[in-house]
Scaffold this motif. Structure first.
Motif, mmCIF file in Angstrom:
data_model
loop_
_atom_site.group_PDB
_atom_site.id
_atom_site.type_symbol
_atom_site.label_atom_id
_atom_site.label_comp_id
_atom_site.label_asym_id
_atom_site.label_seq_id
_atom_site.Cartn_x
_atom_site.Cartn_y
_atom_site.Cartn_z
ATOM 1 N N ALA A 68 0.835 -1.194 0.000
ATOM 2 C CA ALA A 68 0.000 0.000 0.000
ATOM 3 C C ALA A 68 0.873 1.248 0.000
ATOM 4 O O ALA A 68 1.941 1.273 0.612
ATOM 5 C CB ALA A 68 -0.913 -0.004 1.221
ATOM 6 N N VAL A 69 0.430 2.258 -0.706
ATOM 7 C CA VAL A 69 0.983 3.601 -0.585
ATOM 8 C C VAL A 69 -0.183 4.464 -0.126
ATOM 9 O O VAL A 69 -1.098 4.755 -0.891
ATOM 10 C CB VAL A 69 1.557 4.115 -1.917
ATOM 11 N N LEU A 70 -0.169 4.804 1.154
ATOM 12 C CA LEU A 70 -1.320 5.482 1.736
ATOM 13 C C LEU A 70 -1.588 6.812 1.038
ATOM 14 O O LEU A 70 -0.668 7.602 0.805
ATOM 15 C CB LEU A 70 -1.089 5.724 3.225
ATOM 16 N N PRO A 71 -2.848 7.059 0.717
ATOM 17 C CA PRO A 71 -3.191 8.335 0.075
ATOM 18 C C PRO A 71 -3.289 9.441 1.109
ATOM 19 O O PRO A 71 -3.440 9.196 2.308
ATOM 20 C CB PRO A 71 -4.568 8.029 -0.523
ATOM 21 N N ASP A 72 -3.184 10.659 0.650
ATOM 22 C CA ASP A 72 -3.483 11.791 1.526
ATOM 23 C C ASP A 72 -4.972 11.759 1.850
ATOM 24 O O ASP A 72 -5.785 11.301 1.040
ATOM 25 C CB ASP A 72 -3.121 13.110 0.840
ATOM 26 N N PRO A 73 -5.354 12.211 3.031
ATOM 27 C CA PRO A 73 -6.775 12.183 3.412
ATOM 28 C C PRO A 73 -7.662 12.868 2.383
ATOM 29 O O PRO A 73 -7.343 13.959 1.887
ATOM 30 C CB PRO A 73 -6.788 12.938 4.753
ATOM 31 N N GLY A 74 -8.763 12.195 2.027
ATOM 32 C CA GLY A 74 -9.739 12.775 1.116
ATOM 33 C C GLY A 74 -9.443 12.619 -0.353
ATOM 34 O O GLY A 74 -10.242 13.040 -1.196
ATOM 35 N N VAL A 75 -8.310 11.986 -0.692
ATOM 36 C CA VAL A 75 -7.936 11.854 -2.111
ATOM 37 C C VAL A 75 -8.694 10.727 -2.790
ATOM 38 O O VAL A 75 -9.070 10.826 -3.961
ATOM 39 C CB VAL A 75 -6.414 11.644 -2.242
ATOM 40 N N GLU A 131 -5.273 -0.408 -11.890
ATOM 41 C CA GLU A 131 -6.685 -0.088 -11.726
ATOM 42 C C GLU A 131 -7.401 -1.195 -10.949
ATOM 43 O O GLU A 131 -7.254 -2.371 -11.241
ATOM 44 C CB GLU A 131 -7.349 0.079 -13.096
ATOM 45 N N GLY A 132 -8.132 -0.802 -9.921
ATOM 46 C CA GLY A 132 -8.870 -1.766 -9.110
ATOM 47 C C GLY A 132 -8.074 -2.343 -7.957
ATOM 48 O O GLY A 132 -8.596 -3.142 -7.181
ATOM 49 N N SER A 133 -6.821 -1.937 -7.817
ATOM 50 C CA SER A 133 -5.957 -2.492 -6.764
ATOM 51 C C SER A 133 -5.843 -1.538 -5.589
ATOM 52 O O SER A 133 -5.826 -0.307 -5.767
ATOM 53 C CB SER A 133 -4.558 -2.768 -7.324
ATOM 54 N N ASN A 134 -5.757 -2.086 -4.373
ATOM 55 C CA ASN A 134 -5.451 -1.285 -3.197
ATOM 56 C C ASN A 134 -3.944 -1.122 -3.017
ATOM 57 O O ASN A 134 -3.505 -0.347 -2.165
ATOM 58 C CB ASN A 134 -6.015 -1.936 -1.936
ATOM 59 N N LEU A 135 -3.169 -1.890 -3.787
ATOM 60 C CA LEU A 135 -1.716 -1.882 -3.640
ATOM 61 C C LEU A 135 -1.060 -1.209 -4.841
ATOM 62 O O LEU A 135 -1.600 -1.238 -5.953
ATOM 63 C CB LEU A 135 -1.188 -3.310 -3.502
ATOM 64 N N ASN A 189 -11.877 7.459 -2.492
ATOM 65 C CA ASN A 189 -13.199 7.308 -1.895
ATOM 66 C C ASN A 189 -13.081 6.729 -0.481
ATOM 67 O O ASN A 189 -12.081 6.094 -0.126
ATOM 68 C CB ASN A 189 -14.107 6.451 -2.782
ATOM 69 N N LEU A 190 -14.115 6.936 0.320
ATOM 70 C CA LEU A 190 -14.057 6.571 1.735
ATOM 71 C C LEU A 190 -13.872 5.075 1.940
ATOM 72 O O LEU A 190 -13.193 4.648 2.879
ATOM 73 C CB LEU A 190 -15.328 7.042 2.441
ATOM 74 N N ARG A 191 -14.486 4.241 1.066
ATOM 75 C CA ARG A 191 -14.351 2.791 1.231
ATOM 76 C C ARG A 191 -12.900 2.376 1.074
ATOM 77 O O ARG A 191 -12.356 1.619 1.884
ATOM 78 C CB ARG A 191 -15.212 2.047 0.212
ATOM 79 N N GLU A 192 -12.246 2.877 0.028
ATOM 80 C CA GLU A 192 -10.844 2.522 -0.203
ATOM 81 C C GLU A 192 -9.957 3.026 0.916
ATOM 82 O O GLU A 192 -9.074 2.313 1.406
ATOM 83 C CB GLU A 192 -10.373 3.089 -1.542
ATOM 84 N N GLU A 193 -10.208 4.259 1.367
ATOM 85 C CA GLU A 193 -9.393 4.798 2.449
ATOM 86 C C GLU A 193 -9.614 4.016 3.737
ATOM 87 O O GLU A 193 -8.659 3.744 4.485
ATOM 88 C CB GLU A 193 -9.709 6.274 2.680
ATOM 89 N N ALA A 194 -10.863 3.591 3.990
ATOM 90 C CA ALA A 194 -11.160 2.822 5.198
ATOM 91 C C ALA A 194 -10.419 1.493 5.199
ATOM 92 O O ALA A 194 -9.877 1.068 6.232
ATOM 93 C CB ALA A 194 -12.664 2.590 5.311
ATOM 94 N N ILE A 195 -10.380 0.819 4.044
ATOM 95 C CA ILE A 195 -9.672 -0.460 3.947
ATOM 96 C C ILE A 195 -8.193 -0.271 4.249
ATOM 97 O O ILE A 195 -7.589 -1.025 5.021
ATOM 98 C CB ILE A 195 -9.870 -1.068 2.543
ATOM 99 N N GLU A 196 -7.610 0.762 3.662
ATOM 100 C CA GLU A 196 -6.173 0.974 3.833
ATOM 101 C C GLU A 196 -5.840 1.413 5.256
ATOM 102 O O GLU A 196 -4.839 0.965 5.837
ATOM 103 C CB GLU A 196 -5.689 1.994 2.807
#
Length: 304
Positions: A232-239, A289-293, A241-248
């Motif tokens: 994972a490369v964590l995104p900046d907050p709000g970059v 595309e479609g990956s969390n990683l 969607n909430l579901r993807e950010e919640a998973i990470e």
């Protein structure tokens, strides 16, 4: 609730039937192992996070975690799980189950890097567990050969799995397994490697330990070799969607609660490479595309 969540199906007022979900739970499957891991290990560990901060403060030791408190042990997470057959089975099943899910599917590793351009190349799969990543790549790229490295008990399970469910012979002949602790110097077999692959490995460790792992690889890298890191490369907050950010963020929390590990943002990855060796350069980063990683390609530059 069981029916509205898809666990069972109501045929009429008096009859229920299994669904695909309940059949998987009843018969035993990676899905069952993943669910029992989440309920019997992850949730209990999370409940001890406040106690962790009170007892251990800012310690980064792998046995100063919420997991240690929850399970009353001084052993780090993976050392403990290796001695607990039930937890080992749950963990292996969870990795397999989540590995076939959309966001963590191995297809993103296969398609997320230009493996074809490597030609006839040797890949060392560092901390490669059961070899799922190497087998997926070997099945697609016939010019690649792989050495899967992990601890003795992990390699033992991997070899047993190959006897009960062997891959295609053309693939099996190019995927070998080797006992190795990545905190120790790399064995001679890896000195000619073209790629050191680390998929979902470095996030298990604090920066000091992660840098130690990478230094052992740098010490045997030939000039043309590279790291391919999938994490994972964590995104900046709000970059995102909430579901993807919640998973990470949830995965980041569990890394800390169980192992004192961490997910990293882009700047944190660059800092880790700099801490490891000033010559390391992040050449390219892509997020399929479609990956969390994301896939990070890291090479050796000139001495600065």
């Amino acid at each position: 609730m069981a029916m509205t969540s898809g666990l069972f199906r109501e045929l009429d007022n008096h009859t229920l039937e299994h669904t695909t979900i309940s059949k998987d739970l009843r018969q035993g499957s990676p899905f069952l192992h993943a669910m029992t891991f989440l309920t019997e290990t992850a949730s209990i560990t999370a409940n001890k996070m406040v106690d962790m901060t009170k007892q251990y403060g800012s310690s980064s030791a792998q046995n100063h975690t919420a997991f240690n408190i929850a399970f009353d042990t001084d052993l780090p997470f993976y050392a403990y799980s290796s001695k607990d057959p039930k937890l080992s089975t749950q963990l292996a099943g969870s990795m397999k189950f989540f590995g076939v899910g959309g966001e963590l599917h191995l297809k993103h590793l296969v398609n997320g890097y230009d493996w074809e351009s490597l030609g006839d190349a040797k890949v060392v799969d560092v901390g490669g567990s059961q070899g799922h990543a190497s087998i997926a790549l070997a099945s697609t790229f016939p010019n690649l050969s792989f050495i899967v490295q992990d601890l003795p008990e992990v390699i033992d399970r991997a070899k047993k799995a190959r006897t009960t469910s062997p891959p295609d012979p053309a693939v099996a002949s190019r995927v070998s397994f080797e006992v190795h602790n990545f905190f120790q110097p790399q064995p001679p077999s890896s000195h000619s490697a073209d790629v050191f692959l680390a998929r979902l490995v470095l996030n298990n460790w604090h920066d000091n330990e992660a840098a130690s792992i990478l230094r052992n690889l740098v010490s045997v890298m030939k000039p043309s070799a590279r790291f391919v890191i999938m994490s994972a490369v964590l995104p900046d907050p709000g970059v995102v969607n909430l579901r993807e950010e919640a998973i990470e963020r949830t995965r980041d929390m569990f890394m800390m609660q169980a192992m004192n590990g961490t997910e990293r943002g882009l700047l944190e990855w660059k800092d880790l490479f700099k801490q490891t060796d000033q010559r390391l350069i992040l050449k390219k980063m892509t997020k399929p595309e479609g990956s969390n990683l994301s896939v990070l390609e890291v090479v050796l530059g000139e001495e600065s």
